[in-house]
Design a protein around this motif. Structure first.
Motif, PDB file in Angstrom:
ATOM      1  N   ILE A 259     -14.927  41.471  37.005  1.00 36.44           N
ATOM      2  CA  ILE A 259     -16.153  41.715  36.258  1.00 36.44           C
ATOM      3  C   ILE A 259     -15.909  41.745  34.743  1.00 36.44           C
ATOM      4  O   ILE A 259     -16.748  41.321  33.959  1.00 36.44           O
ATOM      5  CB  ILE A 259     -16.819  43.022  36.735  1.00 36.44           C
ATOM      6  CG1 ILE A 259     -18.193  43.163  36.075  1.00 36.44           C
ATOM      7  CG2 ILE A 259     -15.933  44.225  36.459  1.00 36.44           C
ATOM      8  CD1 ILE A 259     -18.981  44.361  36.606  1.00 36.44           C
ATOM      9  N   PHE A 260     -14.738  42.252  34.349  1.00 36.35           N
ATOM     10  CA  PHE A 260     -14.405  42.298  32.917  1.00 36.35           C
ATOM     11  C   PHE A 260     -13.845  40.953  32.436  1.00 36.35           C
ATOM     12  O   PHE A 260     -14.074  40.547  31.297  1.00 36.35           O
ATOM     13  CB  PHE A 260     -13.393  43.404  32.643  1.00 36.35           C
ATOM     14  CG  PHE A 260     -13.981  44.784  32.804  1.00 36.35           C
ATOM     15  CD1 PHE A 260     -14.837  45.310  31.852  1.00 36.35           C
ATOM     16  CD2 PHE A 260     -13.680  45.537  33.929  1.00 36.35           C
ATOM     17  CE1 PHE A 260     -15.375  46.576  32.007  1.00 36.35           C
ATOM     18  CE2 PHE A 260     -14.218  46.814  34.096  1.00 36.35           C
ATOM     19  CZ  PHE A 260     -15.077  47.334  33.133  1.00 36.35           C
ATOM     20  N   ASP A 262     -14.770  38.081  33.330  1.00 38.57           N
ATOM     21  CA  ASP A 262     -15.853  37.127  33.128  1.00 38.57           C
ATOM     22  C   ASP A 262     -16.737  37.465  31.936  1.00 38.57           C
ATOM     23  O   ASP A 262     -17.633  36.685  31.593  1.00 38.57           O
ATOM     24  CB  ASP A 262     -16.726  37.047  34.402  1.00 38.57           C
ATOM     25  CG  ASP A 262     -15.926  36.515  35.585  1.00 38.57           C
ATOM     26  OD1 ASP A 262     -14.905  35.837  35.311  1.00 38.57           O
ATOM     27  OD2 ASP A 262     -16.286  36.813  36.732  1.00 38.57           O
ATOM     28  N   GLN A 263     -16.557  38.657  31.331  1.00 34.39           N
ATOM     29  CA  GLN A 263     -17.399  39.057  30.189  1.00 34.39           C
ATOM     30  C   GLN A 263     -16.493  39.391  28.996  1.00 34.39           C
ATOM     31  O   GLN A 263     -15.981  40.498  28.893  1.00 34.39           O
ATOM     32  CB  GLN A 263     -18.260  40.262  30.543  1.00 34.39           C
ATOM     33  CG  GLN A 263     -19.197  39.996  31.733  1.00 34.39           C
ATOM     34  CD  GLN A 263     -20.166  41.139  31.967  1.00 34.39           C
ATOM     35  OE1 GLN A 263     -20.768  41.646  31.009  1.00 34.39           O
ATOM     36  NE2 GLN A 263     -20.315  41.522  33.225  1.00 34.39           N
ATOM     37  N   PRO A 264     -16.299  38.423  28.093  1.00 39.53           N
ATOM     38  CA  PRO A 264     -15.374  38.618  26.960  1.00 39.53           C
ATOM     39  C   PRO A 264     -15.736  39.832  26.088  1.00 39.53           C
ATOM     40  O   PRO A 264     -14.855  40.507  25.569  1.00 39.53           O
ATOM     41  CB  PRO A 264     -15.497  37.311  26.178  1.00 39.53           C
ATOM     42  CG  PRO A 264     -15.998  36.307  27.181  1.00 39.53           C
ATOM     43  CD  PRO A 264     -16.883  37.075  28.119  1.00 39.53           C
ATOM     44  N   ASP A 265     -17.044  40.108  25.925  1.00 38.18           N
ATOM     45  CA  ASP A 265     -17.428  41.234  25.074  1.00 38.18           C
ATOM     46  C   ASP A 265     -16.951  42.556  25.670  1.00 38.18           C
ATOM     47  O   ASP A 265     -16.395  43.424  24.972  1.00 38.18           O
ATOM     48  CB  ASP A 265     -18.947  41.267  24.888  1.00 38.18           C
ATOM     49  CG  ASP A 265     -19.441  40.087  24.062  1.00 38.18           C
ATOM     50  OD1 ASP A 265     -18.597  39.484  23.360  1.00 38.18           O
ATOM     51  OD2 ASP A 265     -20.643  39.780  24.128  1.00 38.18           O
ATOM     52  N   LEU A 266     -17.184  42.722  26.985  1.00 40.15           N
ATOM     53  CA  LEU A 266     -16.723  43.954  27.641  1.00 40.15           C
ATOM     54  C   LEU A 266     -15.206  44.040  27.634  1.00 40.15           C
ATOM     55  O   LEU A 266     -14.633  45.129  27.476  1.00 40.15           O
ATOM     56  CB  LEU A 266     -17.245  43.994  29.085  1.00 40.15           C
ATOM     57  CG  LEU A 266     -18.748  44.275  29.262  1.00 40.15           C
ATOM     58  CD1 LEU A 266     -19.116  44.233  30.745  1.00 40.15           C
ATOM     59  CD2 LEU A 266     -19.106  45.623  28.658  1.00 40.15           C
ATOM     60  N   LEU A 267     -14.558  42.892  27.811  1.00 40.75           N
ATOM     61  CA  LEU A 267     -13.096  42.890  27.814  1.00 40.75           C
ATOM     62  C   LEU A 267     -12.550  43.313  26.445  1.00 40.75           C
ATOM     63  O   LEU A 267     -11.576  44.062  26.363  1.00 40.75           O
ATOM     64  CB  LEU A 267     -12.586  41.490  28.185  1.00 40.75           C
ATOM     65  CG  LEU A 267     -11.060  41.369  28.321  1.00 40.75           C
ATOM     66  CD1 LEU A 267     -10.561  42.279  29.438  1.00 40.75           C
ATOM     67  CD2 LEU A 267     -10.673  39.914  28.597  1.00 40.75           C
ATOM     68  N   GLN A 268     -13.210  42.855  25.351  1.00 40.83           N
ATOM     69  CA  GLN A 268     -12.771  43.243  24.011  1.00 40.83           C
ATOM     70  C   GLN A 268     -12.965  44.739  23.792  1.00 40.83           C
ATOM     71  O   GLN A 268     -12.110  45.423  23.220  1.00 40.83           O
ATOM     72  CB  GLN A 268     -13.547  42.442  22.962  1.00 40.83           C
ATOM     73  CG  GLN A 268     -13.138  42.749  21.528  1.00 40.83           C
ATOM     74  CD  GLN A 268     -11.665  42.476  21.282  1.00 40.83           C
ATOM     75  OE1 GLN A 268     -11.154  41.423  21.687  1.00 40.83           O
ATOM     76  NE2 GLN A 268     -10.974  43.425  20.636  1.00 40.83           N
ATOM     77  N   GLU A 269     -14.105  45.270  24.267  1.00 38.30           N
ATOM     78  CA  GLU A 269     -14.335  46.705  24.137  1.00 38.30           C
ATOM     79  C   GLU A 269     -13.310  47.493  24.949  1.00 38.30           C
ATOM     80  O   GLU A 269     -12.859  48.572  24.531  1.00 38.30           O
ATOM     81  CB  GLU A 269     -15.748  47.051  24.600  1.00 38.30           C
ATOM     82  CG  GLU A 269     -16.822  46.530  23.664  1.00 38.30           C
ATOM     83  CD  GLU A 269     -18.219  46.884  24.149  1.00 38.30           C
ATOM     84  OE1 GLU A 269     -18.326  47.508  25.220  1.00 38.30           O
ATOM     85  OE2 GLU A 269     -19.204  46.527  23.457  1.00 38.30           O
TER      86      GLU A 269
END
Length: 454
Positions: A259-260, A262-269
């Motif tokens: 889930i993280f 696939d979502q670069p923004d969440l992964l950066q956070e």
């Protein structure tokens, strides 16, 4: 007077006056005793000068025949006593309980000799005995004061028993009596002036002594407060170790979840969160390591320039590259101990400067370091609103902060106390163009390898 002669004269005058006599004091009590002895030395110089003028005036102008040779011999004895007293003050050995008493006793005996040679009990200056008694009551313990009272009483009885009348030529009985009354008046006024002057000085010494004791008590209370804070910080660091490690593991597991990924923004956070956790772990580790160094007495050698470069680099690395202008004129490789507490002090000051600059919207700070007269100077400036008058007046006291946070102000409190333990000091001021400056000033000797750690 040539410059060389002027320097020599001022140096001799300073030595004869006992300037800086309290520098060799072994403690506050010895310092006050030395200052009191210094007052007696000054009083003795005044007595010598006054007696010389009085003896010459009475002998050559008023028609009284005085034995000049023995009276001048007594004055020479007082000068020698003063020189010996000054030499005694130059020694580091503390003044004993008998030193002041002996000095007053010798002054009393010298006065008795002069009175015996100039009229005995009929000399109007017998009132000067009261000066010795009152000074004894102010300076000495009870037993010593009564000893001075007994000595002055015995000396006056001797003057009465072995009275040596003064010889006056060309004076009538009425003129002699008028002159006696005038001498009594001069003696009483002289007693009053000297007592007010020197008792006021002695009371000022006592007030300085009391102020010094109050300062030492305040320091002891502050150091006790710091010890409690250190224990709480060490305990908190131990307690935080486990939850921080747990958070690091959980965030690492989340990082591998689809889930993280696939979502670069969440992964950066998520990466930012892991970075903050790592920073917290680094801080906790630093607290524990500092506590271990303080207990074990381990030291790490470095040079002054390398140490300051490392301090600035570490601060920049843990503050996300915040703007910091760093300047120094250090060139020579001065060997020092890499004092971890000093590193934390500089970080605290830089953090405060950064917070203040952020309030003004500039977000930057400036640090300058240099050596002046074997002292390390570190100046940290910001572009913030500056210190309030109340903050400057109470600079270095706990919970004195302009940020309005509960428990704020402990950073500068620790800064002041750590520098004081290293023999230095901290000061603060507002800049004319806006912002504030904090100056850290400490002797290089406190950072030398082998120097005692506070």
């Amino acid at each position: 007077m040539t410059p060389t002669a002027s320097i020599v004269f001022s140096g001799v005058a300073g030595w004869l006056s006992g300037a800086r006599a309290a520098d060799n004091a072994s403690g506050p009590a010895d310092a006050i005793a030395r200052q009191n002895m210094l007052q007696l030395i000054h009083l003795r110089w005044i007595a010598v000068l006054g007696q010389v003028l009085t003896i010459l005036a009475v002998h050559f102008s008023l028609g009284f025949k005085l034995p000049l040779a023995p009276m001048m011999l007594v004055l020479i004895g007082l000068v020698v006593l003063n020189l010996c007293s000054l030499l005694r003050l130059k020694r580091a050995t503390p003044l004993g309980r008998y030193d002041l008493c002996l000095a007053l006793a010798l002054d009393t005996l010298a006065l008795t000799a002069q009175l015996y040679l100039s009229g005995g009990a009929t000399n109007p200056f017998t009132t000067l005995y009261l000066l010795h008694v009152i000074l004894g009551a102010v300076l000495l313990e009870a037993w010593a004061t009564w000893a001075i009272v007994a000595l002055t009483s015995f000396c006056f009885i001797l003057l009465v028993a072995f009275n040596r009348p003064i010889v006056a030529t060309g004076l009538s009985d009425q003129a002699f009596f008028d002159m006696f009354l005038m001498g009594m008046l001069v003696g009483i006024v002289l007693d009053a002036v000297l007592l007010v002057t020197f008792v006021d000085r002695i009371n000022a010494n006592l007030r300085r002594h009391d102020a010094r004791l109050a300062e030492l008590r305040q320091r002891a209370a502050e150091e006790t407060h710091i010890v409690r804070m250190g224990l709480l910080a060490s305990g908190a660091a131990h307690e935080l170790g486990t939850p921080l490690a747990t958070l690091d593991v959980i965030l690492g597991d989340w990082r591998r979840m689809p889930i993280f990924a696939d979502q670069p923004d969440l992964l950066q956070e998520l990466e930012d969160m892991r970075g903050e956790v790592q920073r917290c772990k680094t801080i906790v580790t630093g607290v524990l390591q500092s506590a271990g160094e303080a207990r074990g007495g381990e030291v790490r050698a470095s040079t002054l320039r390398a140490f300051l470069d490392e301090v600035v680099a570490d601060w920049r690395a843990t503050r996300g590259g915040e703007a910091l202008t760093y300047e120094t004129d250090l060139i020579a490789p001065t060997p020092i101990v890499a004092e971890s507490t000093l590193k934390q002090v500089i970080h605290n000051v830089l953090d405060n400067a950064l917070d203040a600059s952020r309030q003004a919207g500039s977000g930057g700070a400036r640090l300058w370091a240099g050596v002046r007269e074997n002292r390390l100077l570190i100046e940290v400036e910001d572009d913030g609103p500056g210190f309030t008058d109340e903050t400057l007046e109470n600079f270095g006291k706990p919970y004195n902060s302009t940020k309005g946070r509960a428990g704020g102000g402990l950073g500068l409190f620790l800064v002041v106390n750590v520098l004081r333990k290293l023999g230095g000091r901290a000061s603060a001021e507002n800049l004319a163009e806006g912002g504030a400056r904090v100056v850290l000033d400490l002797p290089l000797s406190s950072l030398e390898i082998g120097a005692p750690r506070g």
